[in-house]
Design a protein around this motif. Structure first.
Motif, PDB file in Angstrom:
ATOM      1  N   ARG A 193       0.823  -1.200   0.000  1.00  0.00           N
ATOM      2  CA  ARG A 193       0.000   0.000   0.000  1.00  0.00           C
ATOM      3  C   ARG A 193       0.865   1.260   0.000  1.00  0.00           C
ATOM      4  O   ARG A 193       1.996   1.271   0.468  1.00  0.00           O
ATOM      5  CB  ARG A 193      -0.928   0.001   1.220  1.00  0.00           C
ATOM      6  N   SER A 194       0.296   2.313  -0.537  1.00  0.00           N
ATOM      7  CA  SER A 194       0.909   3.649  -0.507  1.00  0.00           C
ATOM      8  C   SER A 194       2.291   3.678  -1.146  1.00  0.00           C
ATOM      9  O   SER A 194       3.252   4.217  -0.588  1.00  0.00           O
ATOM     10  CB  SER A 194       0.986   4.157   0.942  1.00  0.00           C
ATOM     11  N   CYS A 195       2.411   3.096  -2.328  1.00  0.00           N
ATOM     12  CA  CYS A 195       3.642   3.217  -3.095  1.00  0.00           C
ATOM     13  C   CYS A 195       3.652   4.589  -3.767  1.00  0.00           C
ATOM     14  O   CYS A 195       2.644   5.031  -4.317  1.00  0.00           O
ATOM     15  CB  CYS A 195       3.738   2.128  -4.158  1.00  0.00           C
ATOM     16  N   ASN A 196       4.787   5.253  -3.697  1.00  0.00           N
ATOM     17  CA  ASN A 196       4.868   6.623  -4.204  1.00  0.00           C
ATOM     18  C   ASN A 196       5.272   6.631  -5.677  1.00  0.00           C
ATOM     19  O   ASN A 196       6.298   6.051  -6.053  1.00  0.00           O
ATOM     20  CB  ASN A 196       5.887   7.408  -3.375  1.00  0.00           C
ATOM     21  N   LEU A 197       4.483   7.284  -6.508  1.00  0.00           N
ATOM     22  CA  LEU A 197       4.764   7.422  -7.938  1.00  0.00           C
ATOM     23  C   LEU A 197       4.945   8.909  -8.218  1.00  0.00           C
ATOM     24  O   LEU A 197       4.023   9.703  -8.039  1.00  0.00           O
ATOM     25  CB  LEU A 197       3.618   6.850  -8.765  1.00  0.00           C
ATOM     26  N   THR A 198       6.150   9.296  -8.639  1.00  0.00           N
ATOM     27  CA  THR A 198       6.479  10.716  -8.742  1.00  0.00           C
ATOM     28  C   THR A 198       7.251  11.036 -10.008  1.00  0.00           C
ATOM     29  O   THR A 198       7.796  10.161 -10.679  1.00  0.00           O
ATOM     30  CB  THR A 198       7.342  11.178  -7.546  1.00  0.00           C
ATOM     31  N   GLY A 199       7.333  12.335 -10.280  1.00  0.00           N
ATOM     32  CA  GLY A 199       8.252  12.894 -11.258  1.00  0.00           C
ATOM     33  C   GLY A 199       8.257  12.238 -12.618  1.00  0.00           C
ATOM     34  O   GLY A 199       7.221  11.911 -13.203  1.00  0.00           O
ATOM     35  N   ASN A 200       9.478  12.024 -13.125  1.00  0.00           N
ATOM     36  CA  ASN A 200       9.645  11.456 -14.459  1.00  0.00           C
ATOM     37  C   ASN A 200       9.098  10.040 -14.552  1.00  0.00           C
ATOM     38  O   ASN A 200       8.609   9.625 -15.611  1.00  0.00           O
ATOM     39  CB  ASN A 200      11.125  11.457 -14.849  1.00  0.00           C
ATOM     40  N   THR A 201       9.193   9.284 -13.445  1.00  0.00           N
ATOM     41  CA  THR A 201       8.655   7.915 -13.453  1.00  0.00           C
ATOM     42  C   THR A 201       7.150   7.945 -13.708  1.00  0.00           C
ATOM     43  O   THR A 201       6.630   7.138 -14.481  1.00  0.00           O
ATOM     44  CB  THR A 201       8.944   7.220 -12.107  1.00  0.00           C
ATOM     45  N   ALA A 202       6.459   8.891 -13.082  1.00  0.00           N
ATOM     46  CA  ALA A 202       5.016   9.008 -13.293  1.00  0.00           C
ATOM     47  C   ALA A 202       4.708   9.422 -14.727  1.00  0.00           C
ATOM     48  O   ALA A 202       3.772   8.905 -15.357  1.00  0.00           O
ATOM     49  CB  ALA A 202       4.421  10.008 -12.304  1.00  0.00           C
ATOM     50  N   GLU A 203       5.485  10.354 -15.266  1.00  0.00           N
ATOM     51  CA  GLU A 203       5.251  10.793 -16.645  1.00  0.00           C
ATOM     52  C   GLU A 203       5.434   9.636 -17.627  1.00  0.00           C
ATOM     53  O   GLU A 203       4.640   9.461 -18.563  1.00  0.00           O
ATOM     54  CB  GLU A 203       6.192  11.944 -16.998  1.00  0.00           C
ATOM     55  N   LYS A 204       6.492   8.838 -17.422  1.00  0.00           N
ATOM     56  CA  LYS A 204       6.732   7.708 -18.316  1.00  0.00           C
ATOM     57  C   LYS A 204       5.644   6.647 -18.164  1.00  0.00           C
ATOM     58  O   LYS A 204       5.244   6.000 -19.131  1.00  0.00           O
ATOM     59  CB  LYS A 204       8.106   7.105 -18.029  1.00  0.00           C
ATOM     60  N   THR A 205       5.178   6.455 -16.922  1.00  0.00           N
ATOM     61  CA  THR A 205       4.130   5.467 -16.678  1.00  0.00           C
ATOM     62  C   THR A 205       2.824   5.878 -17.354  1.00  0.00           C
ATOM     63  O   THR A 205       2.179   5.079 -18.043  1.00  0.00           O
ATOM     64  CB  THR A 205       3.900   5.290 -15.170  1.00  0.00           C
ATOM     65  N   LEU A 206       2.453   7.125 -17.170  1.00  0.00           N
ATOM     66  CA  LEU A 206       1.192   7.606 -17.724  1.00  0.00           C
ATOM     67  C   LEU A 206       1.277   7.876 -19.224  1.00  0.00           C
ATOM     68  O   LEU A 206       0.262   7.819 -19.937  1.00  0.00           O
ATOM     69  CB  LEU A 206       0.763   8.887 -17.004  1.00  0.00           C
ATOM     70  N   ASN A 226       9.027   3.489  -3.206  1.00  0.00           N
ATOM     71  CA  ASN A 226       9.035   4.336  -4.395  1.00  0.00           C
ATOM     72  C   ASN A 226       9.012   3.464  -5.643  1.00  0.00           C
ATOM     73  O   ASN A 226       9.762   2.481  -5.739  1.00  0.00           O
ATOM     74  CB  ASN A 226      10.289   5.224  -4.429  1.00  0.00           C
ATOM     75  N   MET A 227       8.167   3.823  -6.581  1.00  0.00           N
ATOM     76  CA  MET A 227       8.133   3.135  -7.866  1.00  0.00           C
ATOM     77  C   MET A 227       9.171   3.778  -8.779  1.00  0.00           C
ATOM     78  O   MET A 227       9.158   4.982  -9.013  1.00  0.00           O
ATOM     79  CB  MET A 227       6.743   3.221  -8.479  1.00  0.00           C
ATOM     80  N   LEU A 228      10.093   2.960  -9.280  1.00  0.00           N
ATOM     81  CA  LEU A 228      11.154   3.442 -10.157  1.00  0.00           C
ATOM     82  C   LEU A 228      10.782   3.297 -11.628  1.00  0.00           C
ATOM     83  O   LEU A 228      11.307   4.017 -12.477  1.00  0.00           O
ATOM     84  CB  LEU A 228      12.457   2.698  -9.881  1.00  0.00           C
ATOM     85  N   SER A 229       9.897   2.334 -11.916  1.00  0.00           N
ATOM     86  CA  SER A 229       9.428   2.117 -13.287  1.00  0.00           C
ATOM     87  C   SER A 229       8.173   1.265 -13.228  1.00  0.00           C
ATOM     88  O   SER A 229       8.046   0.390 -12.361  1.00  0.00           O
ATOM     89  CB  SER A 229      10.503   1.426 -14.137  1.00  0.00           C
ATOM     90  N   CYS A 230       7.244   1.532 -14.128  1.00  0.00           N
ATOM     91  CA  CYS A 230       6.017   0.738 -14.196  1.00  0.00           C
ATOM     92  C   CYS A 230       5.550   0.684 -15.647  1.00  0.00           C
ATOM     93  O   CYS A 230       5.223   1.727 -16.237  1.00  0.00           O
ATOM     94  CB  CYS A 230       4.934   1.354 -13.301  1.00  0.00           C
ATOM     95  N   LYS A 231       5.540  -0.525 -16.218  1.00  0.00           N
ATOM     96  CA  LYS A 231       5.097  -0.721 -17.592  1.00  0.00           C
ATOM     97  C   LYS A 231       4.213  -1.965 -17.663  1.00  0.00           C
ATOM     98  O   LYS A 231       4.373  -2.891 -16.850  1.00  0.00           O
ATOM     99  CB  LYS A 231       6.295  -0.883 -18.535  1.00  0.00           C
TER     100      LYS A 231
END
Length: 480
Positions: free
Chosen positions: A393-406, A452-457
């Motif tokens: 729970r409550s994994c943080n998705l931020t910054g460039n990682t979020a932009e690449k994920t979305l 922290n999420m470093l990458s998500c695909k």
């Protein structure tokens, strides 16, 4: 070590460092230890098969003058002398040999000093004593807070990050505050030599987290005295390098480095006031901005439960755990209010900006009311990650990682309709993802672990199936 409880009859014979020269007859020198290396052994050329041991320390007796002291001798003598005092102790050295130093040769590996000479201490002719004379000790201890270099000659952490690899391998001065001090980690090299390492995280107004490595016992012991957010350091002649694993610049304490704790300078006092007001949880995930991990170096695959077990076995150690999970995102509220997933932060200190007043929430920040040029906006929101074994729970998705994920920048995302955001959300809720994670114990996190999420695909189905099958075959044992 002998103890000089007072100067007694030899007090009048003390020689200032500024007056030392090779013809000094049986000099007696007092100073505060401002730098020190570990004792090391070298093959003795005169007695084949044996070793001579040595260590160097640096003393100071006034704001202007300081000098290196080199000790050679048997292992028992050198180690015993080295263990008898630490950085910050006041010592008296009787009958050292005064030699002219070889600038090009010696200052490559020893601190640069204002004296043209060095002192040699030998077992047969010299003594080193702790000084407890109150008047002299008080005067010497005040020197601990004076940098050995020009107090305005330093790089901010932001300067280092901005210059990047152009500074790779350089020796520079840094002024920074201590964010955290890791525990000492011992190791043994391939050739059976024992070593140790300690990670210190620094920060200032420009960068929320910057790594400095300590590899020797002396700097590690000194680091253990630093109080996070209450200690400012002037670090002279520290080496900075580009760390390919972290894909960022880091600093390393070396034999030339001299660290001044809580220096008595205007710049240090300003940074100290900033550090006091620093909110540990204001932007913990912002470390990723300057510590972009090389994903190719992360190869270990876990289930969610295995990662939880790994953190429990980790015993609250500050070092992060990295891993890959093939899992579903089960909480992904990107179709909620933009203010809940996009954070506006001060371009100077990285504190949050109050949405109502448009003012930086850091009381020490000089920016005050913000305009668009002062504001940094980033994705910053929570997601839950689940597989057949449980939920993180409550994994943080931020910054460039979020932009690449979305697949969208912030500006592009803000132009999406609610229907488009909901459609994007369900693309992830219905598909298994390959997710790279970094987990660190944190008292400020909701469950005691900051993830922290470093990458998500979206995961390749065949790759996910094969990998999960191999985990199932191996039972509950993770692949580390």
């Amino acid at each position: 070590m002998e103890e000089a409880m007072a100067f007694g009859s030899f007090g009048q014979n003390l020689v200032p460092i500024s007056d030392l020269h090779p013809n000094s007859a049986r000099p007696c020198v007092a100073g505060v230890v401002i730098g020190k290396t570990d004792a090391k052994g070298f093959p003795d050329r005169k007695n084949i098969g044996t070793e001579r041991f040595t260590f160097t320390f640096t003393i100071r007796d006034c704001p202007t003058y300081f000098i290196n002291v080199v000790t050679w001798g048997r292992e028992d003598y050198v180690r015993g002398l080295s263990n008898s005092f630490r950085i910050g102790d006041c010592v008296i050295i009787e009958n050292p040999l005064v030699q002219t130093k070889d600038l090009e040769k010696e200052e490559r590996f020893s601190p640069s000093t204002s004296s043209s000479y060095k002192l040699l201490v030998s077992e047969n002719f010299s003594t080193v004593k702790l000084c407890y004379a109150l008047e002299v000790e008080t005067r010497l201890l005040s020197l601990l807070h004076l940098p050995v270099k020009d107090h305005q000659d330093y790089y901010s952490l932001g300067d280092i990050v901005h210059n990047g690899q152009s500074l790779n391998g350089c020796l520079i001065n840094i002024l920074a505050s201590v964010k955290s001090v890791g525990e000492q980690k011992n190791f043994t090299t391939a050739d059976k030599r024992k070593g140790q390492r300690c990670e210190v995280k620094l920060f200032d107004e420009t960068v929320p987290s910057f790594l400095m490595n300590c590899w020797d016992n002396e700097s590690i012991q000194l680091a253990q005295t630093w109080v996070p957010r209450e200690t400012v350091l002037f670090i002279a002649d520290v080496r900075v390098n580009f760390d390919h694993f972290r894909n960022s610049m880091t600093a390393t304490v070396i034999a030339k480095t001299i660290i001044t704790t809580n220096p008595d300078t205007k710049e240090a006092n300003l940074l100290f006031n900033f550090a006091k007001d620093y909110e540990e949880n204001y932007d913990e995930a912002a470390e990723q901005i300057n510590e972009l991990i090389n994903l190719h170096s992360i190869v270990d695959v876990f289930t969610v439960q295995q990662l939880k077990n790994k953190m429990i076995d980790h015993g609250g150690k500050s070092e992060p755990i990295y891993g890959i999970v093939y899992a579903y995102i089960t909480l992904f509220n990107i179709d909620s209010d933009n203010l809940k997933i996009i954070k506006a932060k001060c371009g100077r200190c990285r504190f949050l900006i109050d949405a109502g007043s448009n003012v930086c929430t850091n009381p020490s920040c000089s920016f005050g009311t913000m305009n668009s040029s002062n504001i940094i906006t980033n994705f910053d929101f929570w997601v839950d990650v689940s597989d057949h074994t449980g939920t993180l729970r409550s994994c943080n998705l931020t910054g460039n990682t979020a932009e690449k994920t979305l697949g969208y920048t912030i500006d592009e995302f803000c132009c999406l309709t609610e229907e488009q955001k909901t459609s994007l959300k369900w693309n992830f809720l219905l598909e298994r993802c390959k997710i790279y994670l970094k987990l660190v114990p944190s008292g400020n996190a909701r469950n005691g672990i900051r993830t922290n999420m470093l990458s998500c695909k979206i995961a390749d189905p065949e790759e996910a199936s094969q990998t999960l099958s191999s985990i199932a075959i191996s039972g509950n044992t993770c692949c580390l």
